[in-house]
Design a protein around this motif. Sequence first.
Motif, mmCIF file in Angstrom:
data_model
loop_
_atom_site.group_PDB
_atom_site.id
_atom_site.type_symbol
_atom_site.label_atom_id
_atom_site.label_comp_id
_atom_site.label_asym_id
_atom_site.label_seq_id
_atom_site.Cartn_x
_atom_site.Cartn_y
_atom_site.Cartn_z
ATOM 1 N N LEU A 60 21.481 49.530 0.784
ATOM 2 C CA LEU A 60 22.013 48.183 0.563
ATOM 3 C C LEU A 60 22.045 47.378 1.854
ATOM 4 C CD1 LEU A 60 23.259 47.001 -2.110
ATOM 5 C CD2 LEU A 60 25.487 47.387 -1.072
ATOM 6 N N SER A 61 21.085 47.595 2.750
ATOM 7 C CA SER A 61 21.185 47.003 4.082
ATOM 8 C C SER A 61 20.851 45.507 4.127
ATOM 9 C CB SER A 61 20.269 47.759 5.044
ATOM 10 O OG SER A 61 18.926 47.666 4.603
ATOM 11 N N GLU A 62 20.142 45.004 3.119
ATOM 12 C CA GLU A 62 19.752 43.598 3.158
ATOM 13 C C GLU A 62 20.982 42.701 3.105
ATOM 14 O OE1 GLU A 62 16.417 42.704 0.743
ATOM 15 O OE2 GLU A 62 16.773 40.540 0.787
ATOM 16 N N GLY A 63 21.055 41.765 4.040
ATOM 17 C CA GLY A 63 22.202 40.864 4.104
ATOM 18 C C GLY A 63 23.272 41.339 5.075
ATOM 19 N N TYR A 64 22.993 42.474 5.738
ATOM 20 C CA TYR A 64 23.948 43.037 6.677
ATOM 21 C C TYR A 64 23.268 43.385 7.996
ATOM 22 C CZ TYR A 64 26.646 43.776 2.402
ATOM 23 O OH TYR A 64 27.316 43.592 1.216
ATOM 24 N N ASP A 65 24.036 43.338 9.075
ATOM 25 C CA ASP A 65 23.638 43.897 10.369
ATOM 26 C C ASP A 65 24.717 44.872 10.787
ATOM 27 O OD1 ASP A 65 22.348 40.743 11.566
ATOM 28 O OD2 ASP A 65 21.259 42.482 10.782
ATOM 29 N N ALA A 66 24.345 45.812 11.661
ATOM 30 C CA ALA A 66 25.335 46.765 12.162
ATOM 31 C C ALA A 66 25.114 46.977 13.646
ATOM 32 C CB ALA A 66 25.233 48.086 11.405
ATOM 33 N N SER A 67 26.154 47.512 14.298
ATOM 34 C CA SER A 67 26.065 47.744 15.732
ATOM 35 C C SER A 67 26.880 48.966 16.111
ATOM 36 C CB SER A 67 26.583 46.501 16.475
ATOM 37 O OG SER A 67 26.648 46.734 17.862
ATOM 38 N N ARG A 68 26.268 49.882 16.895
ATOM 39 C CA ARG A 68 26.979 51.088 17.372
ATOM 40 C C ARG A 68 26.843 51.117 18.888
ATOM 41 N NH1 ARG A 68 27.322 56.674 15.555
ATOM 42 N NH2 ARG A 68 29.218 57.468 16.546
ATOM 43 N N GLU A 69 27.659 50.313 19.551
ATOM 44 C CA GLU A 69 27.545 50.203 21.004
ATOM 45 C C GLU A 69 28.267 51.331 21.718
ATOM 46 O OE1 GLU A 69 27.104 45.341 21.057
ATOM 47 O OE2 GLU A 69 28.935 46.271 21.792
ATOM 48 N N LYS A 70 29.248 51.927 21.026
ATOM 49 C CA LYS A 70 29.968 53.073 21.594
ATOM 50 C C LYS A 70 30.028 54.166 20.533
ATOM 51 C CE LYS A 70 33.884 51.103 22.447
ATOM 52 N NZ LYS A 70 35.269 50.889 22.931
ATOM 53 N N LYS A 71 30.193 55.394 20.969
ATOM 54 C CA LYS A 71 30.278 56.502 20.022
ATOM 55 C C LYS A 71 31.443 56.316 19.065
ATOM 56 C CE LYS A 71 30.460 61.539 19.860
ATOM 57 N NZ LYS A 71 30.483 62.791 20.649
ATOM 58 N N SER A 72 32.530 55.740 19.566
ATOM 59 C CA SER A 72 33.755 55.656 18.768
ATOM 60 C C SER A 72 33.804 54.447 17.844
ATOM 61 C CB SER A 72 34.973 55.627 19.698
ATOM 62 O OG SER A 72 34.927 54.479 20.534
ATOM 63 N N SER A 73 32.861 53.508 17.966
ATOM 64 C CA SER A 73 32.985 52.309 17.142
ATOM 65 C C SER A 73 31.673 51.945 16.462
ATOM 66 C CB SER A 73 33.488 51.135 17.977
ATOM 67 O OG SER A 73 32.516 50.763 18.931
#
Lengths: 116, 112
Positions: A60-73
């Motif tokens: 269901l990724s269309e319409g969304y962005d994600a970010s994992r800049e740190k291991k904890s977040s």
Amino acid sequence: GGIITQTPKFLIGQEGQKLTLKCQQNFNHDTMYWYRQDSGKGLRLIYYSITENDLQKGDLSEGYDASREKKSSFSLTVTSAQKNEMAVFLCASSLTGGARDQNTLYFGAGTRLSVL
Amino acid sequence: GQQVKQSSPSLTVQEGGISILNCDYENDMFDYFAWYKKYPDNSPTLLISVRSNVDKREDGRLTVFLNKSGKHFSLHITASQPEDTAVYLCAAGVGGSAKLIFGEGTKLTVSS
């Protein structure tokens, strides 16, 4: 023990608005997930990440962005909120990967989104 | 399409009876299967999981049966109790992947 914290608990947005949901975990888990929960549709995978700076698309990724800049977040952005949209977004984490090592997914309490 | 399906949105069982929750899957590569339980306004928690090298796993009142040829797995809860009332979500994945796919959920009501 650990905890997964999702912020905000409730999010009200306007149609077309970009909205960001945040998730923090202190389990020191490698893998994190974002699922969307709609009534009658179970949990649908939006994005997951197996390590810092990694991103994998779910169904269901269309319409969304994600970010994992740190291991904890692990943050999720709704790129353009849809009018009358209502859903619960659940963040989860697991030690290395749910299916890979039979690791339990631990879920946060959820962010409830309403779009006016 | 939905790779993991729970065809029954709801199920009602008398207290003391056996609750049987079913899940079908499409992907032949799935080799990890799990059941999660969700109370209203709470997050899902893992109940029981199995790998595809077994056909059955028991844990107290819970038993998971896996039918690989039929691409089907089920959760049996014996001596069902009112506190078993919840939504049950099945999930499946491929062992080499972190990706876990959930079904739509079945709402179980145990009536006293």
